[in-house]
Design a protein around this motif. Structure first.
Motif, mmCIF file in Angstrom:
data_model
loop_
_atom_site.group_PDB
_atom_site.id
_atom_site.type_symbol
_atom_site.label_atom_id
_atom_site.label_comp_id
_atom_site.label_asym_id
_atom_site.label_seq_id
_atom_site.Cartn_x
_atom_site.Cartn_y
_atom_site.Cartn_z
ATOM 1 N N ARG A 33 65.892 -64.357 -36.210
ATOM 2 C CA ARG A 33 65.298 -63.031 -36.007
ATOM 3 C C ARG A 33 64.279 -63.073 -34.874
ATOM 4 N N VAL A 34 63.458 -64.100 -34.845
ATOM 5 C CA VAL A 34 62.467 -64.234 -33.766
ATOM 6 C C VAL A 34 63.190 -64.278 -32.424
ATOM 7 N N GLN A 35 64.213 -65.109 -32.329
ATOM 8 C CA GLN A 35 64.946 -65.264 -31.071
ATOM 9 C C GLN A 35 65.561 -63.939 -30.634
ATOM 10 N N SER A 36 66.070 -63.170 -31.594
ATOM 11 C CA SER A 36 66.710 -61.901 -31.250
ATOM 12 C C SER A 36 65.713 -60.881 -30.722
ATOM 13 N N LEU A 37 64.434 -61.040 -31.074
ATOM 14 C CA LEU A 37 63.407 -60.085 -30.625
ATOM 15 C C LEU A 37 62.716 -60.495 -29.336
ATOM 16 N N LEU A 38 62.917 -61.740 -28.930
ATOM 17 C CA LEU A 38 62.276 -62.206 -27.692
ATOM 18 C C LEU A 38 63.001 -61.625 -26.486
ATOM 19 N N LYS A 39 62.220 -61.208 -25.494
ATOM 20 C CA LYS A 39 62.787 -60.703 -24.238
ATOM 21 C C LYS A 39 63.148 -61.900 -23.376
ATOM 22 N N GLN A 40 64.350 -61.897 -22.902
ATOM 23 C CA GLN A 40 64.817 -63.034 -22.096
ATOM 24 C C GLN A 40 64.451 -62.879 -20.637
ATOM 25 N N VAL A 74 52.704 -65.443 -45.843
ATOM 26 C CA VAL A 74 52.725 -65.944 -44.475
ATOM 27 C C VAL A 74 53.816 -67.003 -44.385
ATOM 28 N N PRO A 75 54.336 -67.273 -43.214
ATOM 29 C CA PRO A 75 53.939 -66.659 -41.957
ATOM 30 C C PRO A 75 54.510 -65.252 -41.804
ATOM 31 N N GLN A 76 53.793 -64.476 -41.047
ATOM 32 C CA GLN A 76 54.314 -63.212 -40.542
ATOM 33 C C GLN A 76 54.081 -63.247 -39.042
ATOM 34 N N ALA A 77 55.035 -62.734 -38.326
ATOM 35 C CA ALA A 77 54.917 -62.710 -36.866
ATOM 36 C C ALA A 77 55.213 -61.309 -36.370
ATOM 37 N N ASN A 78 54.457 -60.895 -35.389
ATOM 38 C CA ASN A 78 54.750 -59.660 -34.694
ATOM 39 C C ASN A 78 55.307 -60.068 -33.339
ATOM 40 N N VAL A 79 56.589 -59.754 -33.133
ATOM 41 C CA VAL A 79 57.284 -60.138 -31.908
ATOM 42 C C VAL A 79 57.647 -58.853 -31.166
ATOM 43 N N GLY A 117 58.948 -72.848 -25.761
ATOM 44 C CA GLY A 117 58.104 -72.400 -24.667
ATOM 45 C C GLY A 117 57.627 -70.963 -24.798
ATOM 46 N N VAL A 118 57.472 -70.492 -26.041
ATOM 47 C CA VAL A 118 57.038 -69.116 -26.274
ATOM 48 C C VAL A 118 55.531 -69.113 -26.542
ATOM 49 N N ALA A 119 54.806 -68.425 -25.677
ATOM 50 C CA ALA A 119 53.359 -68.303 -25.866
ATOM 51 C C ALA A 119 53.088 -67.338 -27.014
ATOM 52 N N TYR A 120 52.079 -67.644 -27.808
ATOM 53 C CA TYR A 120 51.745 -66.772 -28.932
ATOM 54 C C TYR A 120 50.255 -66.856 -29.223
ATOM 55 N N THR A 121 49.778 -65.843 -29.919
ATOM 56 C CA THR A 121 48.413 -65.814 -30.417
ATOM 57 C C THR A 121 48.482 -66.084 -31.907
ATOM 58 N N GLU A 122 47.623 -66.956 -32.394
ATOM 59 C CA GLU A 122 47.590 -67.248 -33.830
ATOM 60 C C GLU A 122 46.395 -66.577 -34.471
ATOM 61 N N VAL A 123 46.627 -65.941 -35.617
ATOM 62 C CA VAL A 123 45.559 -65.367 -36.420
ATOM 63 C C VAL A 123 45.611 -66.061 -37.775
ATOM 64 N N MET A 130 60.154 -61.156 -18.227
ATOM 65 C CA MET A 130 59.337 -60.257 -19.024
ATOM 66 C C MET A 130 58.425 -61.066 -19.941
ATOM 67 N N GLN A 131 57.258 -60.521 -20.162
ATOM 68 C CA GLN A 131 56.287 -61.204 -21.009
ATOM 69 C C GLN A 131 56.479 -60.785 -22.464
ATOM 70 N N ASN A 132 56.597 -61.772 -23.331
ATOM 71 C CA ASN A 132 56.679 -61.503 -24.758
ATOM 72 C C ASN A 132 55.282 -61.405 -25.343
ATOM 73 N N GLN A 133 55.126 -60.517 -26.309
ATOM 74 C CA GLN A 133 53.881 -60.395 -27.057
ATOM 75 C C GLN A 133 54.161 -60.899 -28.470
ATOM 76 N N VAL A 134 53.649 -62.084 -28.785
ATOM 77 C CA VAL A 134 53.921 -62.705 -30.083
ATOM 78 C C VAL A 134 52.596 -63.064 -30.748
ATOM 79 N N THR A 135 52.420 -62.602 -31.982
ATOM 80 C CA THR A 135 51.258 -62.962 -32.779
ATOM 81 C C THR A 135 51.756 -63.546 -34.091
ATOM 82 N N VAL A 136 51.256 -64.723 -34.444
ATOM 83 C CA VAL A 136 51.630 -65.404 -35.684
ATOM 84 C C VAL A 136 50.438 -65.358 -36.635
ATOM 85 N N TYR A 137 50.668 -64.844 -37.825
ATOM 86 C CA TYR A 137 49.655 -64.798 -38.884
ATOM 87 C C TYR A 137 49.952 -65.953 -39.831
ATOM 88 N N SER A 138 48.960 -66.815 -40.034
ATOM 89 C CA SER A 138 49.207 -68.056 -40.764
ATOM 90 C C SER A 138 48.003 -68.445 -41.610
#
Length: 78
Positions: A71-78, A54-59, A27-33, A1-9
């Protein structure tokens, strides 16, 4: 499954760097704002989360405030 991760920094936030390094190392792909360079994004972030820090992340639709790898790890889809 594809994770949707955005990091605000910002450019000067050490915890932002720690979060991005954590995602890179796992190895988690993310978009940085970068809210330091994008005031409109900073305003949207505060309106959405009520938080200025910051940081704030939407996972996968859930918000994580600060550097919280468990918390990040718990929200990632394996």
């Amino acid at each position: 499954m594809q994770n949707q991760v955005t990091v605000y920094s910002t450019n000067t936030c050490p915890y932002c760097t720690m979060l991005k390094n954590y995602l890179d190392q796992n190895g988690v792909a993310y978009t940085e704002v970068n809210v330091q360079e994008d005031q409109a994004a900073a305003n949207r972030l505060v309106q959405t989360t009520g938080q200025m820090g910051v940081p704030q992340a939407n996972v996968n639709g859930e918000w994580v405030l600060g550097f919280d790898p468990q918390r990040v790890q718990s929200l990632l889809k394996q």
